[in-house]
Design a protein around this motif. Sequence first.
Motif, short mmCIF file in Angstrom:
data_model
loop_
_atom_site.label_atom_id
_atom_site.label_comp_id
_atom_site.label_asym_id
_atom_site.label_seq_id
_atom_site.Cartn_x
_atom_site.Cartn_y
_atom_site.Cartn_z
N ALA A 1 -35.36 -5.19 -17.89
CA ALA A 1 -35.02 -3.90 -17.29
C ALA A 1 -34.84 -2.84 -18.38
CB ALA A 1 -33.75 -4.02 -16.46
N ALA A 2 -34.18 -3.25 -19.46
CA ALA A 2 -33.97 -2.30 -20.55
C ALA A 2 -35.29 -1.89 -21.17
CB ALA A 2 -33.06 -2.94 -21.61
N ALA A 3 -36.21 -2.87 -21.30
CA ALA A 3 -37.52 -2.53 -21.88
C ALA A 3 -38.26 -1.54 -20.99
CB ALA A 3 -38.34 -3.81 -22.06
N ILE A 4 -38.14 -1.75 -19.68
CA ILE A 4 -38.79 -0.82 -18.75
C ILE A 4 -38.21 0.57 -18.92
CG2 ILE A 4 -39.05 -0.25 -16.31
CD1 ILE A 4 -39.23 -3.25 -15.78
N ASP A 5 -36.89 0.62 -19.14
CA ASP A 5 -36.27 1.93 -19.31
C ASP A 5 -36.55 2.54 -20.67
OD1 ASP A 5 -33.20 1.26 -17.39
OD2 ASP A 5 -35.23 1.94 -16.83
N GLY A 6 -37.27 1.82 -21.53
CA GLY A 6 -37.67 2.42 -22.81
C GLY A 6 -36.74 2.11 -23.96
N ALA A 7 -35.87 1.11 -23.81
CA ALA A 7 -34.96 0.80 -24.92
C ALA A 7 -35.70 0.01 -25.99
CB ALA A 7 -33.78 -0.02 -24.40
N GLY A 8 -35.41 0.28 -27.24
CA GLY A 8 -35.99 -0.48 -28.35
C GLY A 8 -35.30 -1.83 -28.47
N TRP A 9 -35.84 -2.67 -29.41
CA TRP A 9 -35.25 -4.00 -29.55
C TRP A 9 -33.80 -3.91 -29.96
CZ3 TRP A 9 -33.12 -6.73 -33.66
CH2 TRP A 9 -32.91 -8.09 -33.43
N TRP A 10 -33.50 -3.09 -30.98
CA TRP A 10 -32.15 -3.03 -31.48
C TRP A 10 -31.20 -2.46 -30.42
CZ3 TRP A 10 -28.51 -4.91 -33.93
CH2 TRP A 10 -27.36 -4.18 -34.26
N GLN A 11 -31.66 -1.47 -29.66
CA GLN A 11 -30.79 -0.90 -28.62
C GLN A 11 -30.46 -1.96 -27.56
OE1 GLN A 11 -33.30 2.50 -27.74
NE2 GLN A 11 -31.54 3.83 -28.05
N THR A 12 -31.47 -2.76 -27.21
CA THR A 12 -31.22 -3.82 -26.24
C THR A 12 -30.16 -4.77 -26.76
OG1 THR A 12 -33.60 -3.75 -25.84
CG2 THR A 12 -32.35 -5.51 -24.76
N GLN A 13 -30.31 -5.17 -28.03
CA GLN A 13 -29.33 -6.11 -28.57
C GLN A 13 -27.95 -5.49 -28.55
OE1 GLN A 13 -30.69 -8.95 -28.88
NE2 GLN A 13 -32.72 -8.02 -28.75
N ARG A 14 -27.89 -4.22 -29.02
CA ARG A 14 -26.59 -3.62 -29.24
C ARG A 14 -25.83 -3.35 -27.96
NH1 ARG A 14 -25.11 2.08 -31.34
NH2 ARG A 14 -22.87 1.81 -31.16
N TYR A 15 -26.53 -2.89 -26.95
CA TYR A 15 -25.81 -2.48 -25.74
C TYR A 15 -25.77 -3.54 -24.66
CZ TYR A 15 -25.76 2.10 -27.81
OH TYR A 15 -25.55 3.13 -28.66
N ILE A 16 -26.67 -4.52 -24.74
CA ILE A 16 -26.71 -5.52 -23.68
C ILE A 16 -26.38 -6.91 -24.19
CG2 ILE A 16 -28.18 -6.65 -21.99
CD1 ILE A 16 -29.75 -4.04 -21.84
N THR A 17 -27.17 -7.37 -25.14
CA THR A 17 -27.03 -8.78 -25.54
C THR A 17 -25.70 -9.07 -26.20
OG1 THR A 17 -29.38 -8.57 -26.06
CG2 THR A 17 -28.31 -10.65 -26.59
N ILE A 18 -25.37 -8.27 -27.19
CA ILE A 18 -24.15 -8.59 -27.96
C ILE A 18 -22.89 -8.49 -27.10
CG2 ILE A 18 -22.72 -7.88 -29.90
CD1 ILE A 18 -25.22 -7.40 -31.50
N PRO A 19 -22.75 -7.44 -26.29
CA PRO A 19 -21.56 -7.44 -25.43
C PRO A 19 -21.49 -8.64 -24.51
CG PRO A 19 -22.53 -5.27 -25.47
CD PRO A 19 -23.48 -6.17 -26.19
N LEU A 20 -22.66 -9.08 -23.99
CA LEU A 20 -22.63 -10.26 -23.14
C LEU A 20 -22.33 -11.52 -23.94
CD1 LEU A 20 -25.54 -9.60 -20.65
CD2 LEU A 20 -23.09 -9.61 -20.23
N LEU A 21 -22.56 -11.44 -25.25
CA LEU A 21 -22.26 -12.57 -26.12
C LEU A 21 -20.77 -12.63 -26.43
CD1 LEU A 21 -24.11 -14.66 -27.33
CD2 LEU A 21 -24.41 -13.20 -29.31
N GLY A 22 -20.03 -11.60 -25.99
CA GLY A 22 -18.62 -11.47 -26.31
C GLY A 22 -17.80 -12.75 -26.19
N PRO A 23 -17.81 -13.40 -25.03
CA PRO A 23 -16.99 -14.62 -24.89
C PRO A 23 -17.36 -15.68 -25.93
CG PRO A 23 -17.79 -13.90 -22.76
CD PRO A 23 -18.44 -13.02 -23.76
N THR A 24 -18.65 -15.85 -26.17
CA THR A 24 -19.06 -16.84 -27.17
C THR A 24 -18.53 -16.47 -28.55
OG1 THR A 24 -21.12 -17.05 -25.94
CG2 THR A 24 -21.03 -18.08 -28.11
#
Lengths: 327, 451
Positions: free
Chosen positions: A217-240
């Motif tokens: 979804a983020a890619a469709i919205d035009g987010a770059g790789w780093w933006q995807t990691q920073r705003y989506i992946t890493i926060p979801l990695l929070g508990p880990t």
Amino acid sequence: MSSLTQAGPAVSAGPAPSPARKRRGSGRKWAEIGLFSGPAILVYVGFVFLPVALAAYYSFFNWNGLGPLERFIGFDNYTRVLTDPVFHTALRNNFFVVGASLLVQGPLAIGVALLLNRKMKGRGLVRLLIFIPYILSEVIAGVAFKLILQAPAGGSYGPFDTVLNAVGLGELRQLWLADQKVVMWTIFAILTWKYLGFAIIIMLAGLQGVPEELSEAAAIDGAGWWQTQRYITIPLLGPTIRVWAFLSIIGSLQLFDMVWIMTGGGPANSTHTMATYMVLFGLNRQQVGFGSAVAVILFIISLVIALLYQRFALRRDLEGSLTGREG
Amino acid sequence: MARNRKGAIAASMAAVALLVAACSGSGGSTDDPTDPTAAPGDGTSETSDAPAEQTITWWHNATGEPLVSFWAQVGQEFAEANPGVTVDVQSFQNEELQRTLIPNALLSGDAPDLFQQWGAGELAAQVAAGHVKDITADVADEIAALGAVANPWQLDGKTYGLPYTFGISGFWYNTELFAQAGITSTPKTLDELYAAIDKLKTAGITPIAVGAGDGWPAAHYWYHFALKSCSPEVLQQAQAELVFDDPCFVKAGELLGEFIASEPFNEGYLATSAQQGAGSSAGLVATGKAAMELMGHWNPGVMGGILTEEAGEDVSPPEWLGWFNFPGIDGAAGDPNAVLGGGDGFSVHADAPPATVDLLKYILSDDVQARFAEAASSIPTAPGAADAVTDPNLQLVLEGLQNATYVQLWLDTAYGPTVGGAMNDAIVNFFGGSGTPQDIVDAIKASVETL
């Protein structure tokens, strides 16, 4: 809540049969609980609770470990420990390793895990290679690095220094394990080598829980790789990340093997950790009461940090899962 | 549903039963109630009338060949000569044995029957706790033959162990490297030693290897300076009463400070070990990377062991190895013929089987001692085996011992592990550049307070 109990027969029918069911079933329930958790509780009490209690008891005595326990000295051991400059060094070293692990190993592990989190040829092999240092015995790793990093003697350098020179980095040669300014960093570097793989594997496992649809979804919205990691992946990695940090902190506080094997607390008592301090000054000097006091202090520090961490850092995870997101 | 539940309960009860059985199986090999007046009994103890089967556990500190095999052979010979007796010989690294393994074993009640004993302060603590057998009556002949060297293993006139080797400390040096640097004769005074160090440095040779990582090798320098600065009476009082008020102890530190300032040591010496592998101080001298080392009389054996380990085949101590006594200091207050020495011995555990004392006597017999001298390249204590010392260096050491007017035991052994450990620590700190000579004495006094 009161409106619910008057809502209808389906709800009010609930409480009526349950007391009778509870009375008849609770005995059996407790028997099951006792049977299944009994052995574990016994082991825990016997190997954790009892030794800590005994250590607390011994710490009030001046005892050489060989004779009877009879010289009560109150808090003298604790005073001696807390005013000993070598113990202060040990405390500093422990917290240095805690801090450095979180600040260095964490971001490094996340970064590598993000890079590895894609289908690629040889992914399994790379993960295996990264994880191997963790499987290696600490003692073997310590002995090996002690040989690799040995000081120059009679004009010839040790293996690591020789390699540094061969690739043109000769000015970087140091007394890795003998120079007091450098040795703690050397130990930390070797700890990182050993435990980074573990952190990476944990992060990779955590990354599996991040749904791919979000990145798409983020890619469709035009987010770059780093933006995807920073705003989506890493926060979801929070508990880990928070779980890994907890393991890292506790492991760093209890650091013993690597330091003991490579430097024994030296040179000149500069690399002691609380655990090596306890063994050297307590057990090896036949001052078991003193060593017990160190053990109790280490226990209290670890307990306080663990409780504070669970209260503040991990509570966020629990709150997050309770309030949750819709859909 | 009910069937699954019953199966689950049955399985968990079986697991608990297995767990309980496993725990009780390893809980202890004897149900004898422990004697309340003695130390906690160990698993191999038997009743006092000589039983048919005895197993003797023997712990020693030799890790290099051929001494390891030699001790194993001695154990086997004794077992063969005494039907019903088995000897379990185990070897451990020296520092681990002294600081960790033996104290742990004695504390846990599962102690070996015959174990390494360095004497004096450490022995006193073990005897006070009732772990060591009083063998005065059994070894009267051996004590009479050994004479004064057995003193560190005796307390209040009673004997608690026997030394199998005793010697004095001095400089082990590489005669070839000395020749290369243009040193024509061994230093007899401290000034000559400083001159020799300068010549070695000019020739690009590391003058002295010291295993400060292990503490005691560096501390021995201070011990020697204390020996040269303090009168024997002061030293004897220090050992007996743990008083260190005499200013000679500070003087020792000042002399040491001057010595360290001449920078004679190998690089990174604060982390060098004494005997473990080619990177240790013994290894550095053995492989020709340093010119000399201040060490006890066991050094040729240790060096041979390291070289054997490196070469993979039996190598005896190097041909070029030489020895000279610690040089005298002009104007020093101590006895110029006093020496610093020590040895190794074995003690018998209070609960050991009766045959253990016989094993100790067998080890001290002239024949075994003579073979030990050859196997370990060391100095036996039994006078009957003195002829077995053929190595010219060891003959020099023996001569130094025999000519001494006063023999001081290593100070850390003499004062016991608590004071000795703190003393060694303070001295190594001094080597590392922190602290003053007075700080060393203060640290020793502070540790005496904690006893």
